[in-house]
Each structure stands twice: as structure tokens, then as C-alpha cells.
Write an enzyme that holds these catalytic residues in place. Structure first.
Site, PDB file in Angstrom:
ATOM      1  N   HIS A 158      38.168  38.717  37.712  1.00  0.00           N
ATOM      2  CA  HIS A 158      38.751  37.694  38.566  1.00  0.00           C
ATOM      3  C   HIS A 158      39.709  36.779  37.804  1.00  0.00           C
ATOM      4  O   HIS A 158      40.099  35.728  38.317  1.00  0.00           O
ATOM      5  CB  HIS A 158      37.634  36.849  39.190  1.00  0.00           C
ATOM      6  CG  HIS A 158      36.683  37.651  40.031  1.00  0.00           C
ATOM      7  ND1 HIS A 158      35.411  37.224  40.325  1.00  0.00           N
ATOM      8  CD2 HIS A 158      36.812  38.870  40.626  1.00  0.00           C
ATOM      9  CE1 HIS A 158      34.808  38.133  41.071  1.00  0.00           C
ATOM     10  NE2 HIS A 158      35.635  39.141  41.258  1.00  0.00           N
ATOM     11  N   ASP A 218      33.666  40.500  36.748  1.00  0.00           N
ATOM     12  CA  ASP A 218      33.717  39.109  37.203  1.00  0.00           C
ATOM     13  C   ASP A 218      34.766  38.382  36.372  1.00  0.00           C
ATOM     14  O   ASP A 218      35.727  38.984  35.928  1.00  0.00           O
ATOM     15  CB  ASP A 218      32.327  38.470  37.102  1.00  0.00           C
ATOM     16  CG  ASP A 218      32.110  37.390  38.155  1.00  0.00           C
ATOM     17  OD1 ASP A 218      32.942  36.467  38.222  1.00  0.00           O
ATOM     18  OD2 ASP A 218      31.126  37.457  38.898  1.00  0.00           O
TER      19      ASP A 218
END
Length: 225
Positions: free
Chosen positions: A222, A199
Site C-alpha cells: 500500500h 500491506d
């Protein structure tokens, strides 16, 4: 995101004074030995996780009111495997205090695979800190079940030489495994680190000022936000 230059003059050695407290193993739950060592060296002491030792925690650990404490972290600390009793807890380990310094090359194993395999995203963060005038570095967090580290209501904090990696061994990929979640913090420097996560590499939430990220490699996540 606010980017600023952070200059702190405190050193790791400055905190390594006073009493030395070695974390003892406990057959039932090593959380008890960890809590006791911090209690005994709460002010002006050095808490030692010796090289080669492994600790298995089975309870939530909350350490507060630390002052001028050095953590010599050379051990391996295993978080619990998936267990419903931990769902929704803030963190497995919480540290709060002023002038706290940690280094040593040790590692936290989050046992994340046991959470990813049941597709549960309510696990605690591995490590959460609320610290002032502090430096933490040279340690690993591996296979975090959710966020690796939380920085909450900190002031003048340096994080350096961190290595966070969460990677699944099957098709159940790491979920919500932010490397660093930051909120209500003033003057944070994150530098010289590698973050391999599923993430965000940083999740910069509300109430922050003076956040600096320097020489940090983000892989598989991300990015920074």
C-alpha cells in the site's frame, strides 16, 4: 511523515571486536543456542551465524543490553509454524542495545503461509529492534506471518540493503504484512532496499522525528505512510 538527512559515522567494523560467539544448534529448540551466543558476546563481541547453517526457533527470543556487538548473520533462521501459543506476542526475535551492527546475507523465514491459511492475523512480528547508534543490513525476511520488522524507540539507526518478500502460494493472501512498522524513533534512515509485501511498505506511527526513506522499491503493498 518527517523527512530528514541522517548522517551516522559509525561503521560495521567498529563493532567487530572482542570475543567471538558461534551460535550452536540445539536438537529441541535453536532459540536456546541463539540466546546463549548473545549472552556470551553481550558486550564488545561478535555473534556468528555461520554460512550454510539452519536454525529452527520454537520459543520467543528477547535479547537485551547489547553494547558494541557485531552480528555476522549468514544463516537461515526459521520461525515456528502456526501455533496458538504465539498469538499476540510482540515479536519472535527482539534486539535491544547500543552500537549494534548486523550484516552477512542471511535470511529469516517467517513460515507465514501456515498463518495465512488459517486466516490468523495475530502472529508476532518477525524481528523487532530497539537500538541506538546502530546499522542493520544485507539480510532477508521471507513470508512473514504478519509485520516483517518493527522499529520501536530507536535513535540514530540505519537500515540498508533489506529484501523483504511475502507471497502466498494459494488464494490465502498475506494479511497485515507491513514491511516496516516505526514508532517513537528519532533519526532513521532506510535505504537501498526492496519490499514485496501485502500491506504497507512503511507504517510510520506516532512519536517519530527524522525519518528518511531513500532508494526503496515497494511492490504489491500500500506504499509508504
Amino acid at each position: 511523515m518527517v523527512v530528514a538527512t541522517l548522517a551516522l559515522t559509525s561503521s560495521v567494523d567498529a563493532a567487530a571486536v572482542g570475543k567471538t560467539c558461534v551460535v550452536a544448534n540445539n536438537k529441541n529448540d535453536d532459540s536456546l543456542g541463539i540466546i546463549q551466543a548473545f549472552k556470551d558476546c553481550q558486550s564488545g563481541g561478535t555473534v556468528v551465524f555461520p554460512k550454510g547453517n539452519t536454525y529452527n526457533i520454537r520459543s520467543i527470543i528477547k535479547i537485551e543490553k547489547l553494547k558494541n556487538v557485531y552480528i555476522d548473520f549468514q544463516s537461515k533462521v526459521n520461525m515456528p509454524r502456526f501455533n496458538k501459543k504465539f498469538k499476540g506476542e510482540s515479536a519472535f526475535i527482539t534486539l535491544k542495545g547500543d552500537n549494534v551492527h548486523m550484516s552477512g546475507g542471511g535470511s529469516f523465514n517467517g513460515n507465514g503461509q501456515t498463518w495465512w491459511d488459517v486466516k490468523d492475523v495475530t502472529a508476532p512480528t518477525v524481528l523487532r529492534v530497539t537500538l541506538k547508534n546502530s546499522q542493520l543490513g544485507n539480510f532477508k525476511i521471507l513470508n512473514s506471518p504478519r509485520a516483517h520488522m518493527g522499529v520501536t524507540s530507536c535513535q540514530d539507526l540505519v537500515l540498508h540493503n533489506l529484501y523483504f518478500k511475502s507471497a502466498s502460494i494459494n488464494s490465502n493472501r498475506p494479511m497485515n504484512t507491513d514491511a516496516l512498522q516505526i514508532s517513537s524513533t528519532t533519526n532513521l534512515l532506510l535505504k537501498d532496499s526492496e519490499l514485496i509485501v501485502g500491506d504497507d511498505c512503511t507504517a510510520i506511527n506516532g512519536g517519530n522525528t527524522g525519518i528518511t526513506v531513500s532508494n526503496v522499491k515497494c511492490v504489491g503493498g500500500h506504499g509508504f505512510r
